[in-house]
Structure formats: structure tokens, C-alpha cells
Design a protein around this motif. Sequence first.
Motif, PDB file in Angstrom:
ATOM      1  N   PRO A  51       0.726  -1.295  -0.043  1.00 42.15           N
ATOM      2  CA  PRO A  51       0.158   0.116  -0.045  1.00 42.15           C
ATOM      3  C   PRO A  51       0.868   1.431  -0.088  1.00 42.15           C
ATOM      4  O   PRO A  51       1.942   1.404   0.760  1.00 42.15           O
ATOM      5  CB  PRO A  51      -0.815  -0.056   1.393  1.00 42.15           C
ATOM      6  N   ARG A 212       5.849   3.284   0.437  1.00 42.67           N
ATOM      7  CA  ARG A 212       4.878   2.309   0.833  1.00 42.67           C
ATOM      8  C   ARG A 212       4.986   1.887   2.155  1.00 42.67           C
ATOM      9  O   ARG A 212       5.992   2.527   2.831  1.00 42.67           O
ATOM     10  CB  ARG A 212       5.313   0.902   0.002  1.00 42.67           C
ATOM     11  N   ARG A 213       3.932   1.418   2.578  1.00 44.69           N
ATOM     12  CA  ARG A 213       3.848   0.921   4.016  1.00 44.69           C
ATOM     13  C   ARG A 213       4.926  -0.009   4.370  1.00 44.69           C
ATOM     14  O   ARG A 213       5.437  -0.701   3.562  1.00 44.69           O
ATOM     15  CB  ARG A 213       2.552   0.314   4.377  1.00 44.69           C
TER      16      ARG A 213
END
Length: 317
Positions: A51, A212-213
Motif C-alpha cells: 500500500p 509504501r507501508r
Amino acid sequence: MGGRTDIRPSEITPEAVWQSRRDWLRRAAAGSLALGLPLGAQADDEGPSGPVLEGAPNPALSIDEPANGWRDITTYNNFYEFGTGKADPSENAGRMRLEPWQVRIEGAVRRPLTLDLDALLRLAPLEERVYRLRCVEAWSMVIPWMGYSLSHLIKHVEPTADARYVVFTTDLQPEAMPGVRAGILDWPYTEGLRMDEAMHPLTLLTFGVYGRRLPPQNGAPLRVIVPWKYGFKSAKSLVRISLQADEPVSSWMSAAPREYGFYANVNPDVPHPRWSQATERRIGTGLFAPRVPTLPFNGYAEQVAGLYQGMDLRRNF
Ligand code: MTE
């Protein structure tokens, strides 16, 4: 590590991935981070995934060196809860339960709070900062971390006059963490900072990497990064942040007090009892690349040396 030079046609980067890497480079350039090509971005590096996290680059708190590629950052890890091998975290950490996730902030504060991940992410704008991570076993990487200064969260809970140290505690999920059964450390993993270290703008409450995470192996969903200290100070997968009056004894200090001190500032002049800490191997430069000299405070002396004025850094290692 390194030596990935024999490119097979199947390893040539697909268009979409190449495009997203180019986007990242464009964003980095827009933020005037003169990064050049990511160091470890070999043709078999599939590029960032997971994500997306939005955040603005912070060149003022970034170093101007080529960053390691996604593959190095996410497959060469230390996360002893998942095993002691560098590949163990990327192989095993996917079993960790990440939702729901809450962090308790308590102790010497006027407003103790339990916050979920969304509330933590809303607390301050995320920034992308390129930091050097220098591990105690004498290797290093350059990593574009995403987060905000931990000081935002600490101020939010209103520390009292007794708040002289901050203790970080990692989640403990024995059923998902094969390393916990090995009993190398006292679990859960705990680490600590002095209050002025925790409030320093460089100390990053970290939620992501490369936009991104954080992947599980890098300490999802949030960890701390203290760039002038050896990597073990930067505890992963936090569930508790506690403020207190006394200097804490961290997991590594209690496991091996002669080898791991409370401060753990990167210091080329003070060898680890079992090896020199004067030079380091930069992951991703290839096995035969020369080692590079390690810098005092990992290159952040200008910003942080003042915190330790008058202290004997050999005694306070
Ligand atoms: N946090 C926990 N909970 N468990 C660990 O074993 N290892 C530390 C630190 N944080 C560790 C941890 C060490 S020794 C290093 S070098 C860094 O995490 C590695 O971070 P990285 O895998 O994202 O590069």
C-alpha cells in the motif's frame, strides 16, 4: 549479497515496475534529493510494493547518497523474533497479525492514550527522509524511510517533569514468531532513549519505506528509526511507548551487558568486544567492494554530538 550481474531475460524489469521506479526517481529529484539510481536496484529488483503512503521528501533531514534498492532493504533484515538469519524475517514475518493495531503511550505523561494506526498516521504529516542504517555487525544501508519526528507524538501526550527516558516495546505474538521460542533475548523486545534523544527531530516514528507501508520484516506497521545509533536501538512493530524517570535496561543490555550499552551511538573508535567498528560494508555494492570508514554518530555528528557534551563515550557506549 551483491554479485547479481548475470541477467537472464526473465529478470528484465517489466514495464510497469520500471515506470514506478522512474516515478520515484522523479519524485526524489523534485525534492532535490540528488540520489541517482538506487544503489541496489539491479535488474532482478522488483521495486517497491504494498500500500502507498503519501509524504513529502525532507531534503534537510536526508543524506545525499544513493539509496539501497527495495530488495536489499526487504530481504536482508534483523528481526530476531522471526529468526537470526538475515533472510528469516522476510520468510517468516508475513505471519504476524497486523490488524487491528494499537499503540499505548503511557507513564510520565498527563494524557496517556491508546491510539490506533489511523490516528497515529493523522497526527503529523509524513515525510520521506533518506537515512543511513548502520548495524552493529558492521554493515550499512541507505534507506528512504517515511514518517514524522517522534517528538510530535511525545508532545501530544504532555510529558511530566518525571519523563527523562522513553521505552519502546515490540509486540509479542509467540504463535507467529518462531524466534521467540529460541530464547535469545528477554521478550518482548524493548529499547530506550533519553528524553532529549527521543525529542531530537532526526528520531523518526516510521510507517513506511520508498513511499509504501513498512513490510512486516521491516517492523510493520510502525517502528522507530534513530539514525545516529546502531540499528538495534530502532525497535520494530511497536505496541507501547512509555515515559519514565529511570534509565531502562533494554533486551540487548540484559542479554549481553558487556557488548551492548544503553547509548549505542555509532562510534568507529570504540570496537565491539568481538570485532572492530571502524569500517562498514555497504550492502548492495557487491562482495568485493572496499569497506568504507564508519563515521562518528553515523555521519550525523553535526546534528547530535552536542547531546553528549562532557560525556565519556567509551564508558557510555
Ligand atoms: N526490533 C525488534 N523488535 N527485533 C529485532 O530483532 N533488530 C534491530 C532493529 N529492530 C530488531 C529490532 C536491529 S539489530 C537492526 S540492525 C534493525 O532493526 C534492522 O532493521 P531493518 O531490518 O529494517 O533493516
